[in-house]
Design a protein around this motif. Structure first.
Motif, PDB file in Angstrom:
ATOM      1  N   ILE A  97      14.892 -23.837   8.110  1.00  0.00           N
ATOM      2  CA  ILE A  97      15.283 -22.797   9.060  1.00  0.00           C
ATOM      3  C   ILE A  97      16.332 -21.918   8.382  1.00  0.00           C
ATOM      4  CG2 ILE A  97      16.334 -22.260  11.278  1.00  0.00           C
ATOM      5  CD1 ILE A  97      15.280 -24.866  12.371  1.00  0.00           C
ATOM      6  N   PHE A  98      16.011 -20.644   8.200  1.00  0.00           N
ATOM      7  CA  PHE A  98      16.962 -19.690   7.644  1.00  0.00           C
ATOM      8  C   PHE A  98      17.630 -18.969   8.817  1.00  0.00           C
ATOM      9  CE2 PHE A  98      14.846 -18.772   3.238  1.00  0.00           C
ATOM     10  CZ  PHE A  98      14.956 -20.122   2.920  1.00  0.00           C
ATOM     11  N   THR A  99      18.957 -18.966   8.833  1.00  0.00           N
ATOM     12  CA  THR A  99      19.705 -18.328   9.912  1.00  0.00           C
ATOM     13  C   THR A  99      20.331 -17.028   9.417  1.00  0.00           C
ATOM     14  OG1 THR A  99      21.836 -19.358   9.433  1.00  0.00           O
ATOM     15  CG2 THR A  99      20.252 -20.657  10.729  1.00  0.00           C
ATOM     16  N   ASN A 100      21.068 -16.365  10.293  1.00  0.00           N
ATOM     17  CA  ASN A 100      21.761 -15.128   9.915  1.00  0.00           C
ATOM     18  C   ASN A 100      23.241 -15.356   9.636  1.00  0.00           C
ATOM     19  OD1 ASN A 100      22.840 -15.558  12.435  1.00  0.00           O
ATOM     20  ND2 ASN A 100      22.010 -13.695  13.371  1.00  0.00           N
ATOM     21  N   GLU A 101      23.645 -16.632   9.499  1.00  0.00           N
ATOM     22  CA  GLU A 101      25.059 -16.925   9.284  1.00  0.00           C
ATOM     23  C   GLU A 101      25.533 -16.499   7.899  1.00  0.00           C
ATOM     24  OE1 GLU A 101      25.617 -21.029  10.106  1.00  0.00           O
ATOM     25  OE2 GLU A 101      24.933 -20.899  12.179  1.00  0.00           O
ATOM     26  N   LYS A 102      24.733 -16.746   6.895  1.00  0.00           N
ATOM     27  CA  LYS A 102      25.027 -16.331   5.526  1.00  0.00           C
ATOM     28  C   LYS A 102      23.736 -15.802   4.900  1.00  0.00           C
ATOM     29  CE  LYS A 102      28.505 -19.912   4.466  1.00  0.00           C
ATOM     30  NZ  LYS A 102      28.834 -21.003   3.509  1.00  0.00           N
ATOM     31  N   PRO A 103      23.857 -14.894   3.925  1.00  0.00           N
ATOM     32  CA  PRO A 103      22.662 -14.499   3.173  1.00  0.00           C
ATOM     33  C   PRO A 103      22.136 -15.684   2.355  1.00  0.00           C
ATOM     34  CG  PRO A 103      24.493 -12.990   2.797  1.00  0.00           C
ATOM     35  CD  PRO A 103      25.055 -14.185   3.485  1.00  0.00           C
ATOM     36  N   TYR A 104      20.867 -15.627   2.016  1.00  0.00           N
ATOM     37  CA  TYR A 104      20.239 -16.624   1.150  1.00  0.00           C
ATOM     38  C   TYR A 104      19.928 -15.967  -0.186  1.00  0.00           C
ATOM     39  CZ  TYR A 104      19.720 -19.563   5.266  1.00  0.00           C
ATOM     40  OH  TYR A 104      19.974 -20.338   6.368  1.00  0.00           O
ATOM     41  N   VAL A 105      20.254 -16.664  -1.263  1.00  0.00           N
ATOM     42  CA  VAL A 105      19.936 -16.184  -2.608  1.00  0.00           C
ATOM     43  C   VAL A 105      19.039 -17.229  -3.259  1.00  0.00           C
ATOM     44  CG1 VAL A 105      20.827 -15.463  -4.842  1.00  0.00           C
ATOM     45  CG2 VAL A 105      22.133 -14.965  -2.761  1.00  0.00           C
ATOM     46  N   ILE A 106      17.836 -16.807  -3.653  1.00  0.00           N
ATOM     47  CA  ILE A 106      16.827 -17.739  -4.143  1.00  0.00           C
ATOM     48  C   ILE A 106      16.554 -17.476  -5.617  1.00  0.00           C
ATOM     49  CG2 ILE A 106      14.406 -18.445  -3.930  1.00  0.00           C
ATOM     50  CD1 ILE A 106      14.617 -17.830  -0.937  1.00  0.00           C
ATOM     51  N   TYR A 107      16.605 -18.554  -6.399  1.00  0.00           N
ATOM     52  CA  TYR A 107      16.226 -18.531  -7.815  1.00  0.00           C
ATOM     53  C   TYR A 107      14.914 -19.290  -7.968  1.00  0.00           C
ATOM     54  CZ  TYR A 107      20.949 -16.971  -9.081  1.00  0.00           C
ATOM     55  OH  TYR A 107      22.116 -16.258  -9.218  1.00  0.00           O
ATOM     56  N   GLY A 108      13.958 -18.711  -8.685  1.00  0.00           N
ATOM     57  CA  GLY A 108      12.644 -19.346  -8.764  1.00  0.00           C
ATOM     58  C   GLY A 108      11.914 -19.182  -7.427  1.00  0.00           C
ATOM     59  N   PHE A 109      10.832 -19.941  -7.265  1.00  0.00           N
ATOM     60  CA  PHE A 109      10.081 -19.863  -6.013  1.00  0.00           C
ATOM     61  C   PHE A 109      10.508 -20.977  -5.070  1.00  0.00           C
ATOM     62  CE2 PHE A 109       7.342 -16.957  -8.217  1.00  0.00           C
ATOM     63  CZ  PHE A 109       6.772 -16.182  -7.207  1.00  0.00           C
ATOM     64  N   ALA A 110      10.919 -20.575  -3.846  1.00  0.00           N
ATOM     65  CA  ALA A 110      11.219 -21.546  -2.805  1.00  0.00           C
ATOM     66  C   ALA A 110       9.910 -21.893  -2.119  1.00  0.00           C
ATOM     67  CB  ALA A 110      12.210 -20.971  -1.809  1.00  0.00           C
ATOM     68  N   GLY A 111       9.502 -23.157  -2.211  1.00  0.00           N
ATOM     69  CA  GLY A 111       8.205 -23.574  -1.717  1.00  0.00           C
ATOM     70  C   GLY A 111       8.275 -24.179  -0.322  1.00  0.00           C
ATOM     71  N   VAL A 112       7.320 -23.789   0.531  1.00  0.00           N
ATOM     72  CA  VAL A 112       7.155 -24.419   1.840  1.00  0.00           C
ATOM     73  C   VAL A 112       6.111 -25.520   1.668  1.00  0.00           C
ATOM     74  CG1 VAL A 112       6.547 -24.086   4.260  1.00  0.00           C
ATOM     75  CG2 VAL A 112       7.678 -22.232   2.978  1.00  0.00           C
ATOM     76  N   PRO A 113       6.474 -26.788   1.906  1.00  0.00           N
ATOM     77  CA  PRO A 113       5.552 -27.897   1.640  1.00  0.00           C
ATOM     78  C   PRO A 113       4.355 -27.888   2.585  1.00  0.00           C
ATOM     79  CG  PRO A 113       7.835 -28.659   1.833  1.00  0.00           C
ATOM     80  CD  PRO A 113       7.795 -27.255   2.345  1.00  0.00           C
ATOM     81  N   PRO A 114       3.294 -28.621   2.244  1.00  0.00           N
ATOM     82  CA  PRO A 114       2.148 -28.768   3.146  1.00  0.00           C
ATOM     83  C   PRO A 114       2.585 -29.313   4.499  1.00  0.00           C
ATOM     84  CG  PRO A 114       1.628 -29.636   0.971  1.00  0.00           C
ATOM     85  CD  PRO A 114       3.096 -29.336   0.970  1.00  0.00           C
TER      86      PRO A 114
END
Length: 516
Positions: free
Chosen positions: A187-204
């Motif tokens: 769950i990504f919220t609006n409390e802080k920004p998210y910084v992603i390195y590489g690919f963030a994977g959503v599992p099966p």
């Protein structure tokens, strides 16, 4: 001759005497330096991510060559700023020489860990560069806004090998830099920004839910990837201010204004084959290589695999939306400015677009592809698949090329498409497409109530402002029975059935832009 030799000897003596001076005529600075800026604002950066380098100039406008006894950061070696004076890096400099009527460059950059200073989500980090001291002291202020963020990145094992995600099987697959999100990260919220390195994977069999107002930033060659039976839900909402407070924004991790409109800063949102039930609502996806990739689906009997509503995909170096044998439904959405086609529906599939704007005025390089490409095959390969439907209703398909629509039918597989109440750019001045049934714009089974080659009069395409003027080609051509009730900005659409006064094609209802 004797006089010439004597004069020459005197001249040489004078040169030797002057060359023996140790200070070359330099005098101490008197506090009269001038600066191109008295405050240097280093643009907002994320905690622990280095800033861009800023530059300013120091001027000696006097007639004397001077020596500046000291140039230093006020915090000295404790400062998080780094400076370079005339190409020499350091934090404290002594006896800096500056010729009369001359100038020198000072370069500044910083990297700050917000946790070293505060527990807040953002704060101003400040220091000064001091020139000279005492009564001659002059200062240039340094200011940077530091934002805290949630950093997501591939871990490394004990041997330093970075975590990867396998695409395909161990035998014939490939690995990309990436990691699967843990359950507590889904769950990504609006409390802080998210910084992603590489690919963030959503599992099966897992769902990544992104709340209204969330901000997701990607490092170079990074993105989101969803595995088979995984799901992405982007739950943005209508905003009421220019801050887009409820919209979900996907963009690169460089916050400096210089990077506002640089395409290709990150990779893509990749919804792989077999992933399901994706929804993207009120999102802005900008400056990617490919905004959204939707690979083939298993079964579309339960509706579209990907639904996009009230969203904008801008400034992709390759393509805004790439569907391959996909099932996609899009309403009130904008796909604008791509290095190739803005929307590609290839190798068949099922596509339904209503009140969408698909436009391309790309100027970052030469563009040879139309803004919309539909096919039931991949050219120069043996791959074909049925295009069961490609319906574009109340849409704008436009750009700065004469031909902004391409229909590639292999002649064997099913190729079903239809445009209704839409504005199309297809100016076949050379009549190259005469006699090709797919481009018979008089055939109401393929093109019903469509308008050709009348400028929609977008507000400002270079600034990604796609509102349309009420005198443009999309004004009043929508079908009242099928348009969306409100446009992408929440404006109620016209319900008039009078010609020219009805609802408009595209994602925006028209307005008078003459005074904008």
């Amino acid at each position: 001759m004797k006089y010439i030799v004597t004069a020459l000897i005197c001249f040489i003596i004078l040169v030797l005497i002057s060359s023996c001076r140790n200070d070359f005529g330099f005098t101490s600075s008197t506090g009269s330096l001038k600066f191109s800026q008295d405050t240097i604002y280093l643009d907002t950066v994320f905690s622990t991510i280095g800033s861009s380098t800023r530059t300013f100039k120091v001027y000696n406008r006097s007639n004397d060559d001077i020596v500046i006894p000291r140039v230093a950061l006020a915090q000295g070696t404790n400062s998080k700023y780094r400076i370079s004076v005339d190409g020499v890096p350091g934090q404290v400099f002594e006896n800096v020489e500056l010729l009369a009527k001359d100038s020198m460059f000072v370069f500044v950059e910083t990297t700050v860990d917000i946790m070293d200073f505060t527990g807040d989500t953002e704060f101003l980090y400040e220091d000064t560069i001091e020139f000279d001291s005492g009564a001659n002291l002059q200062k240039v202020a340094l200011v940077t806004l530091i934002k805290d963020a949630v950093f997501l990145f591939p871990e490394r094992d004990a041997e330093g090998i970075e975590e990867t995600i396998l695409l395909g099987t161990e035998e014939d697959g490939v690995r990309i830099s990436g990691f699967f999100l843990d359950d507590n990260e889904l769950i990504f919220t609006n409390e802080k920004p998210y910084v992603i390195y590489g690919f963030a994977g959503v599992p099966p069999n897992k769902t990544l839910a992104i709340n209204p107002g969330a901000r997701i930033h990607f490092h170079s060659q990074s993105g989101i990837i969803v595995a088979r039976d995984g799901t992405l839900k982007v739950n943005g909402a209508l905003s009421t201010t220019e801050e887009l407070e409820n919209e979900v924004i996907f963009e690169g991790d460089r916050l400096e204004p210089l990077y506002d409109d640089v395409a290709g800063q990150w990779a893509a949102i990749w919804l792989t084959a077999g992933s399901i039930n994706h929804e993207i609502n009120y999102a802005t996806i900008k400056n990617a290589s490919v905004g959204i990739i939707m690979d083939s689906f298993n079964n579309a009997s339960n509706g579209a695999t990907l639904k996009i509503n009230n969203s904008k995909v801008f400034n992709s170096s390759n393509t805004a939306l790439l569907g391959t044998t996909a099932s996609i439904e899009a309403t009130n959405s904008i796909f604008h400015n791509s290095g190739q086609s803005a929307v590609v529906a290839r190798l068949g599939g099922d596509y339904n677009f209503n009140n969408c704007t698909i436009s391309n005025y790309w100027n970052g390089s030469f563009r040879q592809d139309p803004t919309l490409l539909i096919s039931n095959a991949i050219p120069n390969t043996e791959f074909t698949a049925d295009l069961t439907a490609a319906n574009f209703t109340n849409c704008i398909i436009y750009g700065d090329r004469n031909l902004e629509l391409a229909l590639l039918d292999d002649g064997t597989s099913t190729f079903n498409f239809k445009f209704e109440n839409s504005l199309l750019r297809f100016n076949d001045s050379s009549n190259s497409f005469d006699g090709i049934p797919a481009y018979d714009f008089s055939n109401i089974n393929l093109y019903n109530q469509c308008i050709l080659n009348v400028d929609p009069l977008f507000e400002e395409v270079a600034a990604f402002k796609l509102r349309i003027d009420n005198t443009g080609g999309a004004n009043g051509i929508g079908d009242p029975a099928s348009v969306t009730a409100t446009d992408i900005s929440g404006t109620t659409r016209s319900t008039s059935t009078v010609s020219g006064e009805g609802p408009d094609a595209g994602s925006f209802e028209s307005s008078d832009l003459s005074g904008s």
